[in-house]
Design a protein around this motif. Structure first.
Motif, mmCIF file in Angstrom:
data_model
loop_
_atom_site.group_PDB
_atom_site.id
_atom_site.type_symbol
_atom_site.label_atom_id
_atom_site.label_comp_id
_atom_site.label_asym_id
_atom_site.label_seq_id
_atom_site.Cartn_x
_atom_site.Cartn_y
_atom_site.Cartn_z
ATOM 1 N N ILE A 1 0.818 -1.229 0.000
ATOM 2 C CA ILE A 1 0.000 0.000 0.000
ATOM 3 C C ILE A 1 0.847 1.272 0.000
ATOM 4 C CG2 ILE A 1 -2.018 -1.098 1.081
ATOM 5 C CD1 ILE A 1 -1.201 0.131 3.715
ATOM 6 N N HIS A 2 2.170 1.123 0.004
ATOM 7 C CA HIS A 2 3.021 2.321 -0.017
ATOM 8 C C HIS A 2 2.781 3.105 -1.315
ATOM 9 C CE1 HIS A 2 6.527 4.911 0.020
ATOM 10 N NE2 HIS A 2 6.652 4.618 1.317
ATOM 11 N N PRO A 3 2.710 4.440 -1.221
ATOM 12 C CA PRO A 3 2.457 5.235 -2.437
ATOM 13 C C PRO A 3 3.451 4.956 -3.567
ATOM 14 C CG PRO A 3 2.377 6.629 -0.478
ATOM 15 C CD PRO A 3 2.784 5.274 -0.016
ATOM 16 N N SER A 4 4.709 4.662 -3.224
ATOM 17 C CA SER A 4 5.696 4.381 -4.286
ATOM 18 C C SER A 4 5.325 3.114 -5.037
ATOM 19 C CB SER A 4 7.097 4.191 -3.693
ATOM 20 O OG SER A 4 7.501 5.368 -3.102
ATOM 21 N N THR A 5 4.858 2.104 -4.285
ATOM 22 C CA THR A 5 4.457 0.846 -4.936
ATOM 23 C C THR A 5 3.255 1.094 -5.836
ATOM 24 O OG1 THR A 5 5.218 -0.308 -2.970
ATOM 25 C CG2 THR A 5 3.852 -1.572 -4.495
ATOM 26 N N GLU B 1 2.387 3.829 -7.259
ATOM 27 C CA GLU B 1 2.848 4.587 -8.435
ATOM 28 C C GLU B 1 3.532 3.663 -9.442
ATOM 29 O OE1 GLU B 1 5.684 7.982 -8.024
ATOM 30 O OE2 GLU B 1 3.998 8.766 -6.835
ATOM 31 N N ASN B 2 4.357 2.753 -8.921
ATOM 32 C CA ASN B 2 5.070 1.828 -9.819
ATOM 33 C C ASN B 2 4.104 0.903 -10.540
ATOM 34 O OD1 ASN B 2 7.564 2.878 -9.217
ATOM 35 N ND2 ASN B 2 8.006 1.413 -7.582
ATOM 36 N N ILE B 3 3.084 0.434 -9.806
ATOM 37 C CA ILE B 3 2.084 -0.449 -10.427
ATOM 38 C C ILE B 3 1.382 0.292 -11.552
ATOM 39 C CG2 ILE B 3 -0.196 -1.526 -10.024
ATOM 40 C CD1 ILE B 3 1.865 -3.381 -8.973
ATOM 41 N N LEU B 4 0.959 1.526 -11.270
ATOM 42 C CA LEU B 4 0.259 2.319 -12.281
ATOM 43 C C LEU B 4 1.155 2.547 -13.497
ATOM 44 C CD1 LEU B 4 -2.517 3.618 -12.454
ATOM 45 C CD2 LEU B 4 -1.474 5.783 -11.777
ATOM 46 N N LYS B 5 2.429 2.809 -13.203
ATOM 47 C CA LYS B 5 3.370 3.087 -14.291
ATOM 48 C C LYS B 5 3.535 1.862 -15.195
ATOM 49 C CE LYS B 5 7.658 5.382 -15.252
ATOM 50 N NZ LYS B 5 8.953 5.766 -14.752
ATOM 51 N N ILE B 6 3.723 0.679 -14.593
ATOM 52 C CA ILE B 6 3.937 -0.493 -15.463
ATOM 53 C C ILE B 6 2.638 -0.861 -16.189
ATOM 54 C CG2 ILE B 6 5.924 -1.355 -14.138
ATOM 55 C CD1 ILE B 6 4.024 -3.714 -13.276
ATOM 56 N N GLN B 7 1.490 -0.526 -15.558
ATOM 57 C CA GLN B 7 0.205 -0.782 -16.245
ATOM 58 C C GLN B 7 0.070 0.116 -17.463
ATOM 59 O OE1 GLN B 7 -2.595 -0.262 -13.034
ATOM 60 N NE2 GLN B 7 -3.338 -2.348 -13.266
#
Ligand code: CTP
Length: 399
Positions: free
Chosen positions: A127-131, A133-139
Protein backbone atom coordinates in the motif's frame (compact mmCIF):
# COMPACT_ATOMS: atom_id res chain seq x y z
CA UNK A 1 -5.99 -23.83 -24.14
CA UNK A 2 -2.41 -23.72 -22.84
CA UNK A 3 -1.27 -26.62 -25.00
CA UNK A 4 1.85 -25.62 -26.93
CA UNK A 5 1.88 -22.11 -25.46
CA UNK A 6 5.35 -20.79 -24.68
CA UNK A 7 5.48 -19.34 -21.19
CA UNK A 8 8.53 -17.49 -19.92
CA UNK A 9 8.31 -17.48 -16.14
CA UNK A 10 10.35 -14.85 -14.29
CA UNK A 11 10.78 -15.40 -10.56
CA UNK A 12 11.95 -12.66 -8.23
CA UNK A 13 12.87 -12.62 -4.54
CA UNK A 14 9.75 -13.16 -2.47
CA UNK A 15 8.70 -15.91 -0.12
CA UNK A 16 5.87 -16.66 -2.58
CA UNK A 17 8.58 -18.09 -4.88
CA UNK A 18 7.90 -21.45 -3.21
CA UNK A 19 4.58 -21.50 -5.12
CA UNK A 20 6.47 -21.34 -8.43
CA UNK A 21 7.03 -25.08 -8.27
CA UNK A 22 3.27 -25.71 -8.26
CA UNK A 23 2.79 -23.10 -10.98
CA UNK A 24 5.37 -24.72 -13.26
CA UNK A 25 3.86 -28.14 -12.58
CA UNK A 26 0.37 -26.93 -13.52
CA UNK A 27 1.66 -25.21 -16.68
CA UNK A 28 3.48 -28.35 -17.81
CA UNK A 29 0.42 -30.49 -17.02
CA UNK A 30 -1.67 -28.14 -19.17
CA UNK A 31 0.72 -28.75 -22.07
CA UNK A 32 2.63 -25.45 -22.00
CA UNK A 33 6.29 -25.10 -22.85
CA UNK A 34 7.96 -23.38 -19.87
CA UNK A 35 11.31 -21.62 -19.51
CA UNK A 36 12.28 -20.16 -16.15
CA UNK A 37 14.46 -17.15 -15.38
CA UNK A 38 15.32 -16.38 -11.76
CA UNK A 39 16.74 -13.25 -10.18
CA UNK A 40 19.76 -14.00 -7.95
CA UNK A 41 17.67 -13.06 -4.86
CA UNK A 42 14.94 -15.57 -5.68
CA UNK A 43 17.34 -18.53 -5.58
CA UNK A 44 17.43 -18.12 -1.79
CA UNK A 45 13.70 -18.99 -1.69
CA UNK A 46 13.57 -21.92 -4.13
CA UNK A 47 16.29 -23.93 -5.83
CA UNK A 48 16.81 -23.75 -9.61
CA UNK A 49 17.17 -27.56 -9.64
CA UNK A 50 13.52 -27.98 -8.56
CA UNK A 51 12.34 -25.67 -11.32
CA UNK A 52 14.57 -27.08 -14.05
CA UNK A 53 13.36 -30.59 -13.16
CA UNK A 54 9.70 -29.53 -13.28
CA UNK A 55 10.00 -27.34 -16.39
CA UNK A 56 12.27 -29.81 -18.20
CA UNK A 57 14.38 -26.83 -19.24
CA UNK A 58 17.57 -25.29 -17.91
CA UNK A 59 16.82 -22.47 -15.45
CA UNK A 60 18.60 -19.22 -16.32
CA UNK A 61 19.86 -16.80 -13.69
CA UNK A 62 22.78 -14.92 -15.25
CA UNK A 63 23.42 -12.91 -18.38
CA UNK A 64 26.40 -15.20 -18.94
CA UNK A 65 27.65 -18.46 -17.47
CA UNK A 66 31.34 -19.32 -17.95
CA UNK A 67 31.77 -18.56 -21.64
CA UNK A 68 28.09 -18.77 -22.67
CA UNK A 69 25.93 -15.67 -23.08
CA UNK A 70 22.17 -15.97 -22.50
CA UNK A 71 20.42 -14.35 -25.45
CA UNK A 72 17.85 -12.18 -23.66
CA UNK A 73 16.40 -10.84 -26.91
CA UNK A 74 15.68 -14.34 -28.21
CA UNK A 75 14.00 -15.34 -24.95
CA UNK A 76 11.59 -12.39 -25.11
CA UNK A 77 10.79 -13.21 -28.73
CA UNK A 78 10.39 -16.93 -28.08
CA UNK A 79 7.61 -16.47 -25.52
CA UNK A 80 3.87 -16.15 -26.15
CA UNK A 81 3.65 -14.55 -22.76
CA UNK A 82 6.14 -13.47 -20.10
CA UNK A 83 4.83 -14.09 -16.59
CA UNK A 84 6.58 -12.55 -13.60
CA UNK A 85 5.39 -14.51 -10.57
CA UNK A 86 6.10 -13.68 -7.89
CA UNK A 87 6.91 -10.06 -8.66
CA UNK A 88 8.83 -8.60 -5.72
CA UNK A 89 8.63 -4.96 -4.69
CA UNK A 90 12.22 -4.50 -5.82
CA UNK A 91 11.74 -6.01 -9.31
CA UNK A 92 8.52 -3.98 -9.69
CA UNK A 93 10.48 -0.83 -8.98
CA UNK A 94 13.15 -1.84 -11.53
CA UNK A 95 10.44 -2.43 -14.14
CA UNK A 96 9.02 1.03 -13.51
CA UNK A 97 12.49 2.58 -13.85
CA UNK A 98 13.81 0.41 -16.68
CA UNK A 99 16.78 -0.81 -14.59
CA UNK A 100 18.74 -3.54 -16.38
CA UNK A 101 20.96 -5.18 -13.76
CA UNK A 102 20.17 -8.89 -14.16
CA UNK A 103 19.04 -11.38 -16.79
CA UNK A 104 15.37 -11.17 -15.82
CA UNK A 105 15.34 -7.38 -16.31
CA UNK A 106 17.27 -7.64 -19.60
CA UNK A 107 14.69 -10.12 -20.91
CA UNK A 108 11.77 -8.02 -19.64
CA UNK A 109 13.13 -4.87 -21.29
CA UNK A 110 13.62 -6.61 -24.62
CA UNK A 111 10.42 -8.72 -24.54
CA UNK A 112 8.09 -8.22 -27.49
CA UNK A 113 5.43 -10.53 -26.08
CA UNK A 114 2.66 -9.51 -23.62
CA UNK A 115 3.85 -9.32 -20.00
CA UNK A 116 1.77 -10.21 -16.95
CA UNK A 117 2.85 -9.88 -13.34
CA UNK A 118 1.64 -11.39 -10.07
CA UNK A 119 2.92 -9.14 -7.28
CA UNK A 120 3.74 -10.55 -3.84
CA UNK A 121 4.77 -8.50 -0.83
CA UNK A 122 3.76 -7.52 2.67
CA UNK A 123 0.76 -5.25 3.00
CA UNK A 124 2.71 -2.20 4.18
CA UNK A 125 4.93 -2.40 1.11
CA UNK A 126 1.92 -3.08 -1.14
CA UNK A 127 0.00 0.00 0.00
CA UNK A 128 3.02 2.32 -0.02
CA UNK A 129 2.46 5.24 -2.44
CA UNK A 130 5.70 4.38 -4.29
CA UNK A 131 4.46 0.85 -4.94
CA UNK A 132 1.08 2.16 -6.10
CA UNK A 133 2.85 4.59 -8.43
CA UNK A 134 5.07 1.83 -9.82
CA UNK A 135 2.08 -0.45 -10.43
CA UNK A 136 0.26 2.32 -12.28
CA UNK A 137 3.37 3.09 -14.29
CA UNK A 138 3.94 -0.49 -15.46
CA UNK A 139 0.20 -0.78 -16.25
CA UNK A 140 0.26 2.31 -18.42
CA UNK A 141 3.29 0.85 -20.17
CA UNK A 142 1.05 -2.03 -21.25
CA UNK A 143 1.76 -4.73 -18.64
CA UNK A 144 -1.07 -6.72 -17.07
CA UNK A 145 -1.16 -6.78 -13.28
CA UNK A 146 -2.94 -9.65 -11.52
CA UNK A 147 -4.76 -8.77 -8.32
CA UNK A 148 -3.11 -9.64 -5.03
CA UNK A 149 -5.03 -11.71 -2.50
CA UNK A 150 -5.83 -10.91 1.09
CA UNK A 151 -4.69 -13.34 3.76
CA UNK A 152 -1.86 -14.37 6.02
CA UNK A 153 1.44 -12.79 5.02
CA UNK A 154 5.06 -13.82 5.55
CA UNK A 155 5.36 -11.21 8.31
CA UNK A 156 2.68 -13.05 10.26
CA UNK A 157 0.32 -10.14 9.70
CA UNK A 158 -2.99 -10.46 7.89
CA UNK A 159 -3.70 -8.24 4.90
CA UNK A 160 -3.35 -7.59 1.18
CA UNK A 161 -0.26 -8.60 -0.77
CA UNK A 162 -0.42 -12.37 -1.20
CA UNK A 163 0.45 -13.54 -4.68
CA UNK A 164 -2.45 -14.85 -6.75
CA UNK A 165 -2.68 -18.63 -6.32
CA UNK A 166 -1.10 -20.75 -9.11
CA UNK A 167 -4.61 -21.99 -10.06
CA UNK A 168 -5.80 -18.37 -10.43
CA UNK A 169 -2.78 -17.56 -12.60
CA UNK A 170 -3.52 -20.57 -14.81
CA UNK A 171 -7.12 -19.43 -15.13
CA UNK A 172 -6.00 -15.94 -16.10
CA UNK A 173 -3.67 -17.35 -18.77
CA UNK A 174 -6.43 -19.56 -20.17
CA UNK A 175 -8.79 -16.62 -20.45
CA UNK A 176 -5.99 -14.47 -21.95
CA UNK A 177 -5.31 -16.99 -24.73
CA UNK A 178 -9.04 -17.50 -25.38
CA UNK A 179 -9.62 -13.74 -25.72
CA UNK A 180 -6.65 -13.37 -28.07
CA UNK A 181 -8.74 -14.72 -30.96
CA UNK A 182 -12.16 -13.34 -30.01
CA UNK A 183 -12.20 -10.75 -32.79
CA UNK A 184 -9.89 -12.58 -35.19
CA UNK A 185 -10.13 -11.08 -38.67
CA UNK A 186 -12.99 -8.71 -37.73
CA UNK A 187 -12.77 -5.26 -39.25
CA UNK A 188 -13.18 -2.60 -36.57
CA UNK A 189 -13.48 1.15 -37.00
CA UNK A 190 -12.80 3.30 -33.93
CA UNK A 191 -12.88 7.06 -33.44
CA UNK A 192 -10.91 8.73 -30.67
CA UNK A 193 -9.90 12.12 -29.30
CA UNK A 194 -11.36 15.58 -29.70
CA UNK A 195 -11.97 17.59 -32.85
CA UNK A 196 -10.63 21.10 -33.44
CA UNK A 197 -12.90 23.47 -35.32
CA UNK A 198 -10.89 26.40 -36.69
CA UNK A 199 -11.86 29.99 -35.90
CA UNK A 200 -8.89 31.43 -37.77
CA UNK A 201 -5.41 30.08 -38.68
CA UNK A 202 -4.27 30.15 -35.03
CA UNK A 203 -7.41 29.50 -32.96
CA UNK A 204 -9.91 26.69 -32.70
CA UNK A 205 -12.85 25.39 -30.68
CA UNK A 206 -11.89 22.10 -29.05
CA UNK A 207 -12.61 20.04 -25.95
CA UNK A 208 -10.69 18.27 -23.21
CA UNK A 209 -10.75 14.76 -24.67
CA UNK A 210 -7.27 13.20 -24.63
CA UNK A 211 -7.95 10.26 -26.94
CA UNK A 212 -6.71 7.80 -24.27
CA UNK A 213 -9.97 5.83 -24.08
CA UNK A 214 -10.32 5.32 -27.84
CA UNK A 215 -6.64 4.42 -28.25
CA UNK A 216 -6.95 1.87 -25.41
CA UNK A 217 -9.97 0.36 -27.21
CA UNK A 218 -8.06 0.20 -30.50
CA UNK A 219 -5.08 -1.48 -28.77
CA UNK A 220 -7.35 -4.04 -27.11
CA UNK A 221 -9.11 -4.90 -30.38
CA UNK A 222 -5.74 -5.40 -32.04
CA UNK A 223 -4.65 -7.66 -29.16
CA UNK A 224 -7.77 -9.76 -29.68
CA UNK A 225 -7.05 -10.32 -33.37
CA UNK A 226 -9.11 -7.57 -35.06
CA UNK A 227 -8.04 -5.56 -38.07
CA UNK A 228 -8.26 -2.00 -36.71
CA UNK A 229 -8.68 1.40 -38.30
CA UNK A 230 -8.42 4.27 -35.84
CA UNK A 231 -9.72 7.69 -36.85
CA UNK A 232 -8.07 10.01 -34.38
CA UNK A 233 -8.53 13.69 -33.63
CA UNK A 234 -5.61 15.83 -32.42
CA UNK A 235 -3.89 14.07 -29.50
CA UNK A 236 -0.56 14.15 -27.72
CA UNK A 237 -0.93 10.47 -26.80
CA UNK A 238 1.55 8.05 -28.28
CA UNK A 239 -0.19 5.51 -30.54
CA UNK A 240 1.92 2.37 -30.31
CA UNK A 241 -0.52 -0.05 -31.96
CA UNK A 242 0.32 -1.77 -35.19
CA UNK A 243 -2.83 -0.70 -37.07
CA UNK A 244 -4.06 1.90 -39.52
CA UNK A 245 -4.36 5.41 -38.06
CA UNK A 246 -6.15 8.20 -39.91
CA UNK A 247 -5.37 11.56 -38.33
CA UNK A 248 -8.06 14.20 -38.62
CA UNK A 249 -8.68 17.64 -37.13
CA UNK A 250 -12.29 18.63 -37.67
CA UNK A 251 -15.66 16.95 -37.21
CA UNK A 252 -16.17 17.03 -40.96
CA UNK A 253 -12.82 15.33 -41.61
CA UNK A 254 -13.79 12.69 -39.04
CA UNK A 255 -17.12 12.21 -40.80
CA UNK A 256 -15.44 11.71 -44.20
CA UNK A 257 -12.92 9.23 -42.76
CA UNK A 258 -15.77 7.29 -41.09
CA UNK A 259 -17.81 7.22 -44.30
CA UNK A 260 -14.81 5.92 -46.25
CA UNK A 261 -14.33 3.04 -43.83
CA UNK A 262 -17.87 2.27 -42.66
CA UNK A 263 -19.09 -0.24 -45.25
CA UNK A 264 -16.18 -2.63 -44.67
CA UNK A 265 -16.40 -2.35 -40.86
CA UNK A 266 -18.17 -5.04 -38.83
CA UNK A 267 -17.83 -3.20 -35.52
CA UNK A 268 -17.74 0.59 -35.11
CA UNK A 269 -16.88 2.24 -31.80
CA UNK A 270 -17.48 5.99 -31.66
CA UNK A 271 -15.49 7.11 -28.63
CA UNK A 272 -14.42 10.47 -30.07
CA UNK A 273 -15.68 13.69 -28.52
CA UNK A 274 -16.87 15.27 -31.74
CA UNK A 275 -17.82 18.94 -31.90
CA UNK A 276 -21.57 19.47 -32.22
CA UNK A 277 -21.02 22.88 -33.82
CA UNK A 278 -18.37 24.28 -36.10
CA UNK A 279 -17.51 27.85 -37.10
CA UNK A 280 -19.61 28.85 -40.09
CA UNK A 281 -16.99 31.06 -41.72
CA UNK A 282 -13.52 30.55 -40.28
CA UNK A 283 -11.28 33.49 -41.07
CA UNK A 284 -8.34 32.84 -43.40
CA UNK A 285 -6.39 35.60 -41.60
CA UNK A 286 -5.72 35.91 -37.88
CA UNK A 287 -8.61 37.85 -36.35
CA UNK A 288 -7.33 41.12 -34.90
CA UNK A 289 -8.40 42.39 -31.52
CA UNK A 290 -11.06 45.13 -31.92
CA UNK A 291 -14.32 45.80 -30.02
CA UNK A 292 -15.36 44.69 -26.52
CA UNK A 293 -17.25 41.71 -27.89
CA UNK A 294 -16.88 39.34 -30.75
CA UNK A 295 -19.59 37.12 -32.20
CA UNK A 296 -18.76 33.93 -33.95
CA UNK A 297 -21.54 32.14 -35.81
CA UNK A 298 -21.59 28.38 -35.32
CA UNK A 299 -23.43 25.82 -37.41
CA UNK A 300 -24.31 22.23 -36.58
CA UNK A 301 -21.95 19.44 -37.58
CA UNK A 302 -23.12 16.06 -38.85
CA UNK A 303 -23.98 13.63 -36.05
CA UNK A 304 -21.74 10.84 -37.35
CA UNK A 305 -23.10 8.12 -35.05
CA UNK A 306 -26.69 8.92 -36.10
CA UNK A 307 -25.75 8.94 -39.77
CA UNK A 308 -23.99 5.58 -39.50
CA UNK A 309 -26.94 4.29 -37.48
CA UNK A 310 -29.28 5.11 -40.37
CA UNK A 311 -27.35 3.04 -42.92
CA UNK A 312 -26.21 0.28 -40.54
CA UNK A 313 -26.62 -3.27 -41.87
CA UNK A 314 -27.75 -6.19 -39.71
CA UNK A 315 -24.21 -7.60 -39.53
CA UNK A 316 -22.75 -4.32 -38.22
CA UNK A 317 -22.43 -3.46 -34.54
CA UNK A 318 -22.46 0.21 -33.62
CA UNK A 319 -21.15 1.32 -30.24
CA UNK A 320 -21.63 4.91 -29.11
CA UNK A 321 -20.53 6.84 -26.05
CA UNK A 322 -22.59 9.22 -23.94
CA UNK A 323 -20.89 11.84 -21.84
CA UNK A 324 -23.39 13.20 -19.37
CA UNK A 325 -23.60 15.46 -16.35
CA UNK A 326 -27.34 15.13 -15.57
CA UNK A 327 -30.07 12.50 -16.11
CA UNK A 328 -27.26 10.19 -17.12
CA UNK A 329 -29.15 6.93 -17.63
CA UNK A 330 -32.16 8.48 -19.38
CA UNK A 331 -29.91 10.46 -21.73
CA UNK A 332 -27.75 7.43 -22.51
CA UNK A 333 -30.80 5.27 -23.27
CA UNK A 334 -32.18 8.03 -25.44
CA UNK A 335 -28.92 8.16 -27.45
CA UNK A 336 -28.95 4.36 -27.78
CA UNK A 337 -32.39 4.55 -29.36
CA UNK A 338 -32.29 7.74 -31.42
CA UNK A 339 -28.84 7.05 -32.87
CA UNK A 340 -29.73 3.40 -33.59
CA UNK A 341 -26.67 2.11 -31.73
CA UNK A 342 -26.35 -1.45 -30.39
CA UNK A 343 -24.51 -0.44 -27.25
CA UNK A 344 -23.93 2.84 -25.44
CA UNK A 345 -21.05 3.42 -23.04
CA UNK A 346 -22.01 5.99 -20.44
CA UNK A 347 -19.47 8.18 -18.66
CA UNK A 348 -20.86 10.48 -16.04
CA UNK A 349 -18.68 13.48 -15.34
CA UNK A 350 -20.15 13.40 -11.82
CA UNK A 351 -18.31 10.16 -11.07
CA UNK A 352 -14.86 10.65 -9.62
CA UNK A 353 -12.19 9.19 -11.92
CA UNK A 354 -14.47 9.22 -14.96
CA UNK A 355 -14.43 11.01 -18.29
CA UNK A 356 -11.87 13.17 -20.06
CA UNK A 357 -8.15 13.57 -19.70
CA UNK A 358 -7.32 11.27 -16.78
CA UNK A 359 -5.95 7.75 -16.94
CA UNK A 360 -9.03 6.15 -15.33
CA UNK A 361 -12.69 5.91 -16.27
CA UNK A 362 -15.95 4.67 -14.74
CA UNK A 363 -18.50 3.38 -17.18
CA UNK A 364 -21.92 1.81 -17.44
CA UNK A 365 -22.91 0.03 -20.67
CA UNK A 366 -26.47 -0.32 -21.96
CA UNK A 367 -27.40 -2.54 -24.88
CA UNK A 368 -30.44 -2.82 -27.14
CA UNK A 369 -31.62 -5.95 -25.39
CA UNK A 370 -32.13 -4.03 -22.18
CA UNK A 371 -28.98 -5.23 -20.41
CA UNK A 372 -27.13 -2.85 -18.14
CA UNK A 373 -23.52 -3.45 -17.05
CA UNK A 374 -22.03 -1.29 -14.31
CA UNK A 375 -18.25 -1.24 -13.78
CA UNK A 376 -15.92 0.09 -11.09
CA UNK A 377 -13.48 2.95 -11.68
CA UNK A 378 -10.53 1.42 -13.54
CA UNK A 379 -7.46 2.25 -15.57
CA UNK A 380 -8.59 3.05 -19.16
CA UNK A 381 -6.81 -0.06 -20.43
CA UNK A 382 -8.94 -2.23 -18.13
CA UNK A 383 -12.04 -0.24 -19.07
CA UNK A 384 -11.26 -1.07 -22.71
CA UNK A 385 -11.16 -4.77 -21.74
CA UNK A 386 -14.61 -4.47 -20.13
CA UNK A 387 -15.98 -2.75 -23.23
CA UNK A 388 -14.64 -5.50 -25.54
CA UNK A 389 -15.90 -8.26 -23.22
CA UNK A 390 -19.37 -6.67 -23.36
CA UNK A 391 -19.29 -6.25 -27.15
CA UNK A 392 -18.21 -9.89 -27.44
CA UNK A 393 -21.07 -11.08 -25.21
CA UNK A 394 -23.54 -8.96 -27.18
CA UNK A 395 -22.37 -10.15 -30.61
CA UNK A 396 -22.31 -13.78 -29.53
CA UNK A 397 -25.78 -13.63 -28.05
CA UNK A 398 -27.11 -11.88 -31.16
CA UNK A 399 -25.73 -14.35 -33.69
N1 CTP B 1 -21.21 11.95 -31.92
C1 CTP B 1 -21.11 11.90 -33.29
N2 CTP B 1 -21.13 13.05 -34.01
C2 CTP B 1 -21.29 14.24 -33.42
C3 CTP B 1 -21.41 14.30 -32.01
C4 CTP B 1 -21.37 13.12 -31.28
O1 CTP B 1 -20.95 10.80 -33.85
N3 CTP B 1 -21.29 15.34 -34.14
C5 CTP B 1 -21.18 10.68 -31.20
C6 CTP B 1 -20.07 10.57 -30.14
O2 CTP B 1 -18.88 10.06 -30.71
C7 CTP B 1 -20.68 9.61 -29.14
C8 CTP B 1 -22.18 9.91 -29.22
O3 CTP B 1 -22.37 10.55 -30.47
O4 CTP B 1 -20.47 8.27 -29.50
C9 CTP B 1 -22.73 10.78 -28.11
O5 CTP B 1 -21.94 11.94 -27.99
P1 CTP B 1 -22.26 13.01 -26.83
O6 CTP B 1 -21.29 14.13 -26.96
O7 CTP B 1 -22.41 12.33 -25.53
O8 CTP B 1 -23.71 13.48 -27.21
P2 CTP B 1 -24.30 14.34 -28.36
O9 CTP B 1 -24.98 13.47 -29.33
O10 CTP B 1 -23.28 15.28 -28.91
O11 CTP B 1 -25.45 15.14 -27.58
P3 CTP B 1 -25.31 16.18 -26.35
O12 CTP B 1 -24.02 16.92 -26.57
O13 CTP B 1 -26.51 17.03 -26.48
O14 CTP B 1 -25.32 15.35 -25.10
Amino acid sequence: MLKGKKILLGISGSIAAYKSAVLVRLLIKAGADVKVIMTPASTAFIGPLTLSTLSKNEVLTDLSTNDTWSNHVNLGRWADVMLLAPLSCNTLSKMAQGVCDNLLMAVYLSATCPVVVAPAMDEDMWIHPSTKENILKIQTQGNQVLEVNKGELASGLFGEGRMAEPEEIIQWLQSFFTKQHQFQGKKVLITAGPTHEPIDPVRFIGNRSSGKMGIAIANEFQKRGASVTLVCGPTSELIRGNYEVINVNTANEMYQACLNNFTSAEIVVMSAAIADYTVENPSTEKIKKSGEEINIVLKKTVDILSELGKSKLSNQILVGFALETTNEKANALDKLKTKNADLIVLNSLKDEGAGFGGSTNKICIFDRKGNEYLFETKDKKNVAEDILDTIYTYTNETN
